[in-house]
Design a protein around this motif. Structure first.
Motif, PDB file in Angstrom:
ATOM      1  N   PRO A  24       0.822  -1.228   0.000  1.00 30.80           N
ATOM      2  CA  PRO A  24       0.000   0.000   0.000  1.00 30.80           C
ATOM      3  C   PRO A  24       0.854   1.276   0.000  1.00 30.80           C
ATOM      4  O   PRO A  24       0.463   2.285  -0.587  1.00 30.80           O
ATOM      5  CB  PRO A  24      -0.814  -0.123   1.297  1.00 30.80           C
ATOM      6  CG  PRO A  24      -0.811  -1.584   1.628  1.00 30.80           C
ATOM      7  CD  PRO A  24       0.522  -2.070   1.185  1.00 30.80           C
ATOM      8  N   VAL A  25       2.008   1.222   0.655  1.00 29.67           N
ATOM      9  CA  VAL A  25       2.906   2.383   0.660  1.00 29.67           C
ATOM     10  C   VAL A  25       3.468   2.613  -0.741  1.00 29.67           C
ATOM     11  O   VAL A  25       3.619   3.758  -1.180  1.00 29.67           O
ATOM     12  CB  VAL A  25       4.042   2.196   1.679  1.00 29.67           C
ATOM     13  CG1 VAL A  25       4.932   3.436   1.730  1.00 29.67           C
ATOM     14  CG2 VAL A  25       3.494   1.882   3.055  1.00 29.67           C
ATOM     15  N   ILE A  26       3.780   1.526  -1.443  1.00 25.81           N
ATOM     16  CA  ILE A  26       4.286   1.653  -2.816  1.00 25.81           C
ATOM     17  C   ILE A  26       3.247   2.338  -3.698  1.00 25.81           C
ATOM     18  O   ILE A  26       3.562   3.260  -4.456  1.00 25.81           O
ATOM     19  CB  ILE A  26       4.658   0.274  -3.382  1.00 25.81           C
ATOM     20  CG1 ILE A  26       5.828  -0.328  -2.608  1.00 25.81           C
ATOM     21  CG2 ILE A  26       5.000   0.371  -4.869  1.00 25.81           C
ATOM     22  CD1 ILE A  26       6.184  -1.742  -3.030  1.00 25.81           C
ATOM     23  N   VAL A  27       2.007   1.887  -3.604  1.00 27.48           N
ATOM     24  CA  VAL A  27       0.927   2.488  -4.407  1.00 27.48           C
ATOM     25  C   VAL A  27       0.777   3.966  -4.064  1.00 27.48           C
ATOM     26  O   VAL A  27       0.675   4.826  -4.957  1.00 27.48           O
ATOM     27  CB  VAL A  27      -0.394   1.733  -4.190  1.00 27.48           C
ATOM     28  CG1 VAL A  27      -1.542   2.454  -4.889  1.00 27.48           C
ATOM     29  CG2 VAL A  27      -0.282   0.300  -4.701  1.00 27.48           C
ATOM     30  N   SER A  28       0.777   4.283  -2.779  1.00 26.55           N
ATOM     31  CA  SER A  28       0.650   5.680  -2.365  1.00 26.55           C
ATOM     32  C   SER A  28       1.820   6.516  -2.886  1.00 26.55           C
ATOM     33  O   SER A  28       1.629   7.651  -3.333  1.00 26.55           O
ATOM     34  CB  SER A  28       0.596   5.768  -0.835  1.00 26.55           C
ATOM     35  OG  SER A  28       0.564   7.109  -0.404  1.00 26.55           O
ATOM     36  N   THR A  29       3.024   5.954  -2.849  1.00 23.89           N
ATOM     37  CA  THR A  29       4.204   6.676  -3.333  1.00 23.89           C
ATOM     38  C   THR A  29       4.056   7.024  -4.808  1.00 23.89           C
ATOM     39  O   THR A  29       4.302   8.171  -5.219  1.00 23.89           O
ATOM     40  CB  THR A  29       5.470   5.826  -3.135  1.00 23.89           C
ATOM     41  OG1 THR A  29       5.581   5.432  -1.766  1.00 23.89           O
ATOM     42  CG2 THR A  29       6.720   6.607  -3.533  1.00 23.89           C
TER      43      THR A  29
END
Length: 293
Positions: free
Chosen positions: A158-163
């Motif tokens: 989820p952090v990758i997507v947000s980034t």
């Protein structure tokens, strides 16, 4: 893209040292991930033989490794704090190429990956890549099992997507980049070296060393981890000062995401994967490095 045998011998061995950070080795003094040490030594010897390094370069790297190891192992606060400060300062001096002995090659100059992109120079920095290997080897607890990789990816996706959405979205809105899908003769080389030399180095320094150290020091503070993430992210942004104020801002926002990736899985690999995902999508699917205007 044509590379000389001397370049492949030197920087290929250096890349192998970076990969070896995650290769389990036979047990030796309680550590099973020491293969990076002889490979980094071989890369230094290859660099001296091929002319990419002078004799001074391995001496500087050996001194840095000794200081970093002493800082990690020392239990005396009055000894450890100055050593940690030196360990923190040395990579900044390396980034400014203040240590003699490193003949970092320029492989291509004034490249324009898009008609409206700024010119880009491909340079391979032995000094920074070697420092990153040492920092990761000394300070970062690394994944050695496949199930741990899967657990890390489940936590960090989820952090990758947000980034990708936030940083690249801001880049488009602010006129820094635009969508531009491409594959160039330099793409494979860029992606490989960006992962092993850039992402490993920057995340070992800014997250595995700086953020983790600050968070541990401020662990008794109510918002200590948040303050540590903010400090490490601002420093990461400032490190991109040559790109101008807009890049500093975007790099700071990206740094906050990298710190979050580290925090959710307590692994430097989470930050490395998130960092590489952004860099790879930026290079392949958007203007790189930025719009010339």
């Amino acid at each position: 893209m044509s590379l000389s045998l001397e370049f492949i011998l030197t920087f290929g061995t250096l890349a192998a040292a970076a990969v070896a950070l995650w290769v389990p080795a036979p047990e030796m003094r309680g550590s099973r991930t020491w293969l990076w040490v002889p490979l980094l030594t071989l890369a230094c010897l290859a660099g001296v033989v091929t002319g990419f390094l002078t004799w001074q370069a391995p001496c500087w790297l050996a001194l840095f490794a000794a200081v970093a190891t002493a800082a990690k192992q020392s239990s005396n606060r009055w000894v450890r704090v100055p050593l940690l400060a030196l360990t923190w300062l040395a990579p900044l001096l390396c980034a400014a190429h203040r240590f003699p002995g490193f003949m970092n090659p320029v492989l291509a100059e004034q490249l324009r990956f898009s008609a409206d992109a700024s010119a880009y120079t491909i340079r391979t920095n032995f000094d920074m890549a070697a420092v990153g290997v040492i920092l990761a080897g000394v300070f970062c607890s690394r994944i050695s099992k496949a199930e741990d990789w899967l657990h890390m990816l489940r936590r960090v996706w989820p952090v990758i997507v947000s980034t990708l959405v936030v940083v690249l979205g801001l880049g488009v809105i602010l006129g820094f980049v635009r969508p531009d899908f491409k594959w160039t003769p330099y793409s494979a080389f860029f992606l490989g070296t960006n992962l092993l030399f850039t992402c490993v180095t920057e995340e070992a320094y800014f997250r595995g060393f700086t953020y983790a150290g600050l968070a541990a020091a401020m662990s008794k503070w109510r918002f200590g981890a948040v303050v540590a993430a903010a400090i490490s992210s601002v420093l990461f942004g400032i490190a991109h000062v040559k790109g101008g104020p807009l890049l500093i801002f975007l790099a700071t926002v990206a740094g906050l995401h990298y710190a979050a990736a580290y925090a959710v899985c307590k692994r430097v690999e989470g930050a490395i994967v998130t960092h590489f995902a952004l860099n790879a999508v930026h290079f392949v699917a958007f203007t790189y490095p930025n719009l010339s205007s």
